[in-house]
Write a protein that holds these residues in place. Structure first.
Motif, PDB file in Angstrom:
ATOM      1  N   LEU A   1     -77.587  41.600  82.754  1.00 23.33           N
ATOM      2  CA  LEU A   1     -78.656  41.670  81.769  1.00 23.33           C
ATOM      3  C   LEU A   1     -78.785  43.083  81.223  1.00 23.33           C
ATOM      4  CD1 LEU A   1     -81.348  39.394  83.391  1.00 23.33           C
ATOM      5  CD2 LEU A   1     -79.982  38.926  81.383  1.00 23.33           C
ATOM      6  N   MET A   2     -78.610  44.084  82.094  1.00 16.97           N
ATOM      7  CA  MET A   2     -78.662  45.457  81.612  1.00 16.97           C
ATOM      8  C   MET A   2     -77.535  45.716  80.613  1.00 16.97           C
ATOM      9  SD  MET A   2     -77.888  49.024  83.482  1.00 16.97           S
ATOM     10  CE  MET A   2     -76.183  48.574  83.546  1.00 16.97           C
TER      11      MET A   2
ATOM     12  N   TYR B   1     -86.250  48.412  79.925  1.00 18.87           N
ATOM     13  CA  TYR B   1     -84.938  48.524  79.279  1.00 18.87           C
ATOM     14  C   TYR B   1     -84.898  49.689  78.293  1.00 18.87           C
ATOM     15  CZ  TYR B   1     -82.913  44.264  81.155  1.00 18.87           C
ATOM     16  OH  TYR B   1     -82.390  43.332  81.991  1.00 18.87           O
TER      17      TYR B   1
ATOM     18  N   HIS C   1    -102.507  33.254  83.165  1.00 21.26           N
ATOM     19  CA  HIS C   1    -101.090  33.324  83.503  1.00 21.26           C
ATOM     20  C   HIS C   1    -100.243  33.610  82.273  1.00 21.26           C
ATOM     21  CE1 HIS C   1     -97.780  32.788  86.167  1.00 21.26           C
ATOM     22  NE2 HIS C   1     -97.222  31.906  85.389  1.00 21.26           N
TER      23      HIS C   1
ATOM     24  N   ALA D   1     -86.870  36.467  80.021  1.00 26.94           N
ATOM     25  CA  ALA D   1     -87.597  37.002  81.174  1.00 26.94           C
ATOM     26  C   ALA D   1     -89.047  36.545  81.154  1.00 26.94           C
ATOM     27  CB  ALA D   1     -87.524  38.530  81.184  1.00 26.94           C
ATOM     28  N   GLY D   2     -89.666  36.596  79.963  1.00 31.60           N
ATOM     29  CA  GLY D   2     -91.059  36.161  79.873  1.00 31.60           C
ATOM     30  C   GLY D   2     -91.232  34.697  80.186  1.00 31.60           C
TER      31      GLY D   2
ATOM     32  N   VAL E   1     -90.663  44.344  80.990  1.00 34.01           N
ATOM     33  CA  VAL E   1     -89.207  44.238  80.917  1.00 34.01           C
ATOM     34  C   VAL E   1     -88.680  45.075  79.756  1.00 34.01           C
ATOM     35  CG1 VAL E   1     -87.374  42.633  80.319  1.00 34.01           C
ATOM     36  CG2 VAL E   1     -88.978  42.035  82.085  1.00 34.01           C
TER      37      VAL E   1
ATOM     38  N   SER F   1     -78.644  41.062  87.363  1.00 34.19           N
ATOM     39  CA  SER F   1     -79.481  42.103  86.772  1.00 34.19           C
ATOM     40  C   SER F   1     -78.623  43.134  86.055  1.00 34.19           C
ATOM     41  CB  SER F   1     -80.350  42.760  87.837  1.00 34.19           C
ATOM     42  OG  SER F   1     -79.588  43.610  88.646  1.00 34.19           O
TER      43      SER F   1
ATOM     44  N   SER G   1     -97.710  36.714  81.642  1.00 29.08           N
ATOM     45  CA  SER G   1     -96.322  36.616  81.198  1.00 29.08           C
ATOM     46  C   SER G   1     -96.060  37.576  80.056  1.00 29.08           C
ATOM     47  CB  SER G   1     -95.997  35.191  80.757  1.00 29.08           C
ATOM     48  OG  SER G   1     -96.217  34.299  81.805  1.00 29.08           O
TER      49      SER G   1
ATOM     50  N   GLU H   1     -85.222  35.372  86.697  1.00 36.35           N
ATOM     51  CA  GLU H   1     -86.613  35.357  87.172  1.00 36.35           C
ATOM     52  C   GLU H   1     -86.814  34.284  88.228  1.00 36.35           C
ATOM     53  OE1 GLU H   1     -89.142  37.365  86.381  1.00 36.35           O
ATOM     54  OE2 GLU H   1     -87.845  38.597  85.132  1.00 36.35           O
TER      55      GLU H   1
ATOM     56  N   TYR I   1     -90.632  34.068  83.903  1.00 37.59           N
ATOM     57  CA  TYR I   1     -91.779  34.511  84.685  1.00 37.59           C
ATOM     58  C   TYR I   1     -92.914  33.513  84.555  1.00 37.59           C
ATOM     59  CZ  TYR I   1     -95.695  37.315  86.248  1.00 37.59           C
ATOM     60  OH  TYR I   1     -96.795  37.764  86.899  1.00 37.59           O
ATOM     61  N   PHE I   2     -93.143  33.022  83.323  1.00 33.20           N
ATOM     62  CA  PHE I   2     -94.240  32.097  83.106  1.00 33.20           C
ATOM     63  C   PHE I   2     -94.020  30.808  83.879  1.00 33.20           C
ATOM     64  CE2 PHE I   2     -97.848  30.495  81.011  1.00 33.20           C
ATOM     65  CZ  PHE I   2     -97.606  29.184  80.664  1.00 33.20           C
TER      66      PHE I   2
ATOM     67  N   HIS J   1     -95.615  40.823  81.456  1.00 34.13           N
ATOM     68  CA  HIS J   1     -94.307  40.913  82.090  1.00 34.13           C
ATOM     69  C   HIS J   1     -93.224  41.196  81.062  1.00 34.13           C
ATOM     70  CE1 HIS J   1     -91.262  40.107  85.128  1.00 34.13           C
ATOM     71  NE2 HIS J   1     -90.627  39.382  84.233  1.00 34.13           N
ATOM     72  N   VAL J   2     -93.318  40.547  79.877  1.00 33.92           N
ATOM     73  CA  VAL J   2     -92.334  40.806  78.821  1.00 33.92           C
ATOM     74  C   VAL J   2     -92.400  42.273  78.399  1.00 33.92           C
ATOM     75  CG1 VAL J   2     -91.708  40.308  76.454  1.00 33.92           C
ATOM     76  CG2 VAL J   2     -92.280  38.449  77.966  1.00 33.92           C
TER      77      VAL J   2
ATOM     78  N   PHE K   1     -78.332  44.109  77.329  1.00 33.23           N
ATOM     79  CA  PHE K   1     -79.302  44.902  76.565  1.00 33.23           C
ATOM     80  C   PHE K   1     -78.637  46.150  76.010  1.00 33.23           C
ATOM     81  CE2 PHE K   1     -83.859  44.386  76.070  1.00 33.23           C
ATOM     82  CZ  PHE K   1     -84.216  45.543  75.435  1.00 33.23           C
TER      83      PHE K   1
ATOM     84  N   MET L   1     -84.206  52.685  80.233  1.00 29.17           N
ATOM     85  CA  MET L   1     -82.808  52.713  80.635  1.00 29.17           C
ATOM     86  C   MET L   1     -81.939  53.188  79.471  1.00 29.17           C
ATOM     87  SD  MET L   1     -79.755  50.657  80.405  1.00 29.17           S
ATOM     88  CE  MET L   1     -80.395  49.120  79.827  1.00 29.17           C
TER      89      MET L   1
ATOM     90  N   VAL M   1     -83.056  38.437  75.879  1.00 26.96           N
ATOM     91  CA  VAL M   1     -83.316  38.887  77.249  1.00 26.96           C
ATOM     92  C   VAL M   1     -84.812  38.943  77.516  1.00 26.96           C
ATOM     93  CG1 VAL M   1     -83.145  40.837  78.809  1.00 26.96           C
ATOM     94  CG2 VAL M   1     -81.171  40.160  77.493  1.00 26.96           C
ATOM     95  N   ALA M   2     -85.556  39.562  76.587  1.00 32.46           N
ATOM     96  CA  ALA M   2     -86.994  39.720  76.810  1.00 32.46           C
ATOM     97  C   ALA M   2     -87.695  38.363  76.835  1.00 32.46           C
ATOM     98  CB  ALA M   2     -87.589  40.611  75.719  1.00 32.46           C
TER      99      ALA M   2
ATOM    100  N   TYR N   1     -77.208  46.854  72.374  1.00 25.48           N
ATOM    101  CA  TYR N   1     -78.121  47.278  71.309  1.00 25.48           C
ATOM    102  C   TYR N   1     -78.238  46.246  70.200  1.00 25.48           C
ATOM    103  CZ  TYR N   1     -79.241  52.123  72.564  1.00 25.48           C
ATOM    104  OH  TYR N   1     -79.733  53.251  73.164  1.00 25.48           O
TER     105      TYR N   1
END
Lengths: 142, 177
Positions: B136-137, A107, A92, B155-156, A103, B133, A96, B71, B159-160, A99-100, B140, A110, B151-152, B143
């Motif tokens: 967050l965009m 970005y 897991h 998110a990690g 993400v 979302s 993660s 998340e 998610y974890f 997943h980072v 980011f 984008m 942010v990264a 810059y």
């Protein structure tokens, strides 16, 4: 702000400075590969999860995994082995990290499109298409 | 300009006249490459400007928590959706199988009523998810290296923490996370 066709762009970092058609072609290729990688990561995350679930010790308990909602945590009575718990934790944690990466690459794509350079935008779109085409059939493979 | 400006805003000396004359118009000063800094960093709203390291640390924590919350909201919506599936319809139809036999293929459809409370709740949560979302965009998009890392990392971590239990329940048809 509007899309322009240009051979000059600064992408994401100060050192990524493009002035020539060759540099632009190379940048489009890099952005394309980044988009392919993004689609690949999306599929890779799911396949990793399937692999982890498939490698769990008892198949009958796996059935219960699929059917239960969220009443029990994973460590309550279905995985008494601490070594298996550690393996699940590591898997897991790895997920993660993936997943980072997903993400961050999302970005970056984008921000690359935000440069409003049409070639870069086409590179991102084409890369996403190629990545999806290559990666998603792997999802239904066992 | 005046001494009154000087005492109040010592950080933005060279910006005082500009902001005073144009009323805050600064779209030309948006960076287009990554940088690490904490001076004069505008964050989402016009009053929210980061000028010191302490403020940047606070902003880092806030952005980190926002990404973690995003998340968690995703996972919560999924589990709410699973819990509120109201109607399950099974459609069976014959399909030709191998060796010329006829097999019955069963399709399962799960649905939700449109005017039910779970669906309205899902809609509200969806709007919140979309807004967060986009925030967050935009974060980011500043810059700023510290904020992007926040942010990264958020998110990690989110998610974890939140996918730990969700990973136990796998829906085979979902593959677009």
């Amino acid at each position: 702000m509007h899309f322009i066709f240009s051979d000059e762009v600064v992408l994401l970092f100060n050192f990524w400075n493009v002035h020539s058609p060759t540099g632009m072609a190379l940048s489009v290729l890099v952005v394309l590969l980044m988009a392919v990688l993004y689609e690949g990561i999306k599929v890779g995350k799911v396949k990793l999860l399937y692999q982890a679930l498939a490698s769990l010790p008892t198949p009958t308990h796996q059935q219960q995994f699929i059917e239960e909602t969220d009443g029990e945590s994973i460590g309550s009575d279905l995985l008494p082995d601490s070594r298996t718990r550690l393996r699940w934790f590591l898997c897991h944690f790895g997920q993660s990290l993936i997943h980072v990466a997903q993400v961050v690459i999302g970005y970056f794509m984008m921000l690359a499109v935000m440069s409003y350079n049409t070639w870069i935008f086409l590179g991102v779109v084409l890369g996403s298409a190629v990545g999806y085409y290559l990666a998603y059939p792997l999802l239904s493979m066992a | 300009m005046d001494s009154s400006h000087h005492t109040g805003m010592s950080h933005m000396d060279h910006n005082t006249t500009v902001s005073h004359a144009h009323g805050g118009h600064d779209s030309m000063m948006m960076p287009m490459t990554f940088y690490f800094g904490f001076k004069n960093v505008e964050l989402l709203f016009s009053g929210l400007v980061i000028n010191t390291a302490g403020e940047m640390a606070g902003a880092f924590v806030a952005v980190f928590l926002l990404a973690m919350f995003y998340e968690g909201l995703k996972i919560a919506r999924e589990s709410l959706l699973r819990k509120s599936q109201v109607s399950i319809r099974y459609n069976s139809m014959p399909v030709p199988g191998p060796n010329g036999t006829i097999l019955m293929e069963t399709h399962k459809t799960v649905g939700q009523q449109m005017l039910s409370f779970p669906h309205l709740l899902q809609t509200v949560l969806h709007i919140i998810q979309v807004v967060i979302s986009y925030f967050l965009m935009l974060i980011f998009m500043t810059y700023n290296g510290y904020l992007c890392i926040a942010v990264a990392a958020g998110a990690g971590t989110g998610y974890f923490l939140f996918s730990w239990k969700k990973a136990v329940v796998v829906d085979i048809t979902e593959h677009c996370h």
